[in-house]
Design an enzyme around this catalytic site. Structure first.
Site, PDB file in Angstrom:
ATOM      1  N   TYR A 142      15.938  10.197   6.312  1.00  0.00           N
ATOM      2  CA  TYR A 142      16.857  11.451   5.957  1.00  0.00           C
ATOM      3  C   TYR A 142      18.027  10.530   5.251  1.00  0.00           C
ATOM      4  O   TYR A 142      18.596  11.076   4.426  1.00  0.00           O
ATOM      5  CB  TYR A 142      17.299  12.135   7.194  1.00  0.00           C
ATOM      6  N   GLU A 148      20.978   6.292  -6.266  1.00  0.00           N
ATOM      7  CA  GLU A 148      20.113   5.377  -7.088  1.00  0.00           C
ATOM      8  C   GLU A 148      19.651   5.749  -8.259  1.00  0.00           C
ATOM      9  O   GLU A 148      19.435   4.941  -9.359  1.00  0.00           O
ATOM     10  CB  GLU A 148      19.016   5.005  -5.995  1.00  0.00           C
ATOM     11  N   ARG A 149      18.977   6.758  -8.432  1.00  0.00           N
ATOM     12  CA  ARG A 149      18.653   7.426  -9.681  1.00  0.00           C
ATOM     13  C   ARG A 149      19.737   7.401 -10.751  1.00  0.00           C
ATOM     14  O   ARG A 149      19.218   7.278 -11.945  1.00  0.00           O
ATOM     15  CB  ARG A 149      17.827   8.691  -9.377  1.00  0.00           C
ATOM     16  N   ASN A 207       8.684   8.254 -12.791  1.00  0.00           N
ATOM     17  CA  ASN A 207       9.088   9.491 -13.430  1.00  0.00           C
ATOM     18  C   ASN A 207       8.134  10.690 -13.047  1.00  0.00           C
ATOM     19  O   ASN A 207       8.666  11.926 -13.236  1.00  0.00           O
ATOM     20  CB  ASN A 207       9.081   9.389 -14.866  1.00  0.00           C
ATOM     21  N   GLY A 212       0.737  -1.255   0.176  1.00  0.00           N
ATOM     22  CA  GLY A 212      -0.050  -0.045  -0.235  1.00  0.00           C
ATOM     23  C   GLY A 212       0.831   1.412   0.004  1.00  0.00           C
ATOM     24  O   GLY A 212       0.178   2.348   0.284  1.00  0.00           O
ATOM     25  N   ALA A 213       2.250   1.125  -0.168  1.00  0.00           N
ATOM     26  CA  ALA A 213       3.042   2.292  -0.183  1.00  0.00           C
ATOM     27  C   ALA A 213       4.251   2.209  -1.248  1.00  0.00           C
ATOM     28  O   ALA A 213       5.132   1.337  -0.830  1.00  0.00           O
ATOM     29  CB  ALA A 213       3.409   2.676   1.045  1.00  0.00           C
ATOM     30  N   ALA A 247       5.323  12.234  10.159  1.00  0.00           N
ATOM     31  CA  ALA A 247       5.488  10.843  10.136  1.00  0.00           C
ATOM     32  C   ALA A 247       6.813  10.273   9.886  1.00  0.00           C
ATOM     33  O   ALA A 247       7.263   9.490  10.405  1.00  0.00           O
ATOM     34  CB  ALA A 247       4.274  10.160   9.176  1.00  0.00           C
ATOM     35  N   HIS A 248       7.683  11.072   8.906  1.00  0.00           N
ATOM     36  CA  HIS A 248       8.802  10.508   8.291  1.00  0.00           C
ATOM     37  C   HIS A 248       9.898  10.375   9.444  1.00  0.00           C
ATOM     38  O   HIS A 248      10.779  10.063   9.364  1.00  0.00           O
ATOM     39  CB  HIS A 248       9.213  11.359   7.315  1.00  0.00           C
TER      40      HIS A 248
END
Length: 382
Positions: A235, A244-245, A368, A129-130, A179-180
């Site tokens: 963080y 990664e990208r 993207n 779900g995420a 939340a993060h």
């Protein structure tokens, strides 16, 4: 144009790696696609030759190599097949988290084996779900005595079946605001009680790359397996997602160059109406357009890589490269398959596999659409 960051040592590496892959990968890759898995023996051979995590310092069995080595390794693996993306994920995405945030004890325990191929790694972010919305993950880890109790599910995990060590993104505080701030990274080892793998996921493409569901049911993780500080996981992820990208973009441009190479060869040799397909103006224009776009993408990517190697902030540029190049991969794949005619739809032709493998590059490492949101934010539009 040759990238400025590539030196003689990178050329030596490329030559040696190509020779290795011609012996150990190209002859077997179609079998790996059919088996839906890269054999662990190949990982060990990569490690023996120094092709796993060469950027690690010597004390952890690396060579202190620069990121240019990673570029060369990822390009040459991509030329074999996109299904080898799990090696790049291990080398340049997962292991750097352990190197940068791990304790000395953690690094001594695992890093040398990551370099040798004894340990295969994965990172578990996505949940049923995420996906891109990492701040809303549900997998939680509650501290109980000397261990965390982890519950939740992860999905679409690259190297999920074979991984021996997994960086699991989880929530260690349910009350954090925002939340993060409640997100942490835990290191989960193969064989941990309460940790299991679901089915190996069958995909449209990337057949040789094992992808799986991971399940945590009161899994007990030693508290010393926390990676970095509790509550800092989000963080850490934001700090390293740009590399990664870049890895995805590097693979994308190499795939595009490979598809052009095989298509140019095909149209020169395929005859229609008494002449080669390459002699038709439509073919020439299509390939000229693609060649131009690929070289433009390569130039921008090389500039971004050089900035990254010099310690620059490339969040915006990495997002641009990831978005534009992976969209280009899909365009190149579609056009090149079409230029192969009916043969392009046949599995024995490499372009058919490339066509299947292309679309997912625009989805993983952040869709993207997310890349465009990052760019807009950096432009001051959000």
């Amino acid at each position: 144009m040759r990238a400025a960051y590539l030196k003689e040592e990178h050329d030596i590496l490329r030559k040696a790696l190509r020779k290795f892959l011609e012996k150990e990968a190209y002859p077997y890759f179609e079998d790996w696609e059919a088996d839906e898995q890269i054999p662990r023996s190949f990982w060990r051979k990569l490690g023996e030759q120094g092709y796993l995590c060469p950027w690690l310092s010597e004390e952890y069995s690396g060579f202190d190599a620069d990121f240019g080595y990673s570029v060369v390794i990822n390009e040459e693996l991509e030329k074999v097949g996109t299904g080898l993306i799990g090696v790049g994920l291990h080398n340049d995405i997962v292991v750097p988290y352990l190197y940068h945030y791990g304790t000395e004890a953690q690094k001594k325990k695992w890093l040398p084996k990551c370099a040798s191929g004894e340990i295969i790694t994965a990172i578990a972010m996505t949940e049923p779900g995420a996906g891109s919305d990492l701040a809303n993950i549900k997998t939680n880890a509650q501290l109980s005595g000397d261990h965390y109790v982890v519950n939740g599910e992860k999905t679409f995990i690259t190297n999920g079946i074979q991984a021996d060590l997994i960086v699991v993104v989880c929530r260690t505080s349910l009350d954090a605001d925002p939340a993060h701030r409640g997100i942490s990274l835990l290191l989960v080892e193969r064989g941990t009680a309460g940790f299991s793998r679901g089915k190996k996921l069958r995909k449209v493409g990337l057949h040789s790359q094992d992808t799986a569901e991971l399940i945590f049911e009161d899994a007990k993780i030693p508290k010393e397996n926390i990676l970095g500080e509790e509550g800092k996981g989000f963080y850490y992820l934001m700090e390293h997602l740009q590399q990664e990208r870049l890895i995805v973009a590097i693979g994308g441009i190499a795939a595009s160059e490979r598809m052009l190479e095989i298509t140019i060869d095909y149209v020169k040799n395929r005859k229609a109406f008494g002449q080669s397909i390459a002699s038709f103006q439509n073919t020439q224009f299509k390939l000229a357009e693609l060649q131009t776009e690929v070289e433009m993408g390569r130039t921008f990517l090389d500039r971004t890589i050089e900035l990254h190697m010099n310690g620059g902030d490339v969040v915006k540029e990495a997002a641009m490269a990831k978005w534009w190049i992976t969209d280009l991969v899909k365009k190149v794949a579609s056009t090149c398959m079409h230029l192969h005619g009916g043969y392009g739809y046949m599995e024995e032709y490499e372009i058919a596999r490339r066509f299947r493998d292309a679309p997912v590059t625009a989805i993983y490492a952040g869709s993207n659409e997310i890349m465009k949101s990052i760019i807009a934010k950096k432009m001051g539009l959000m």
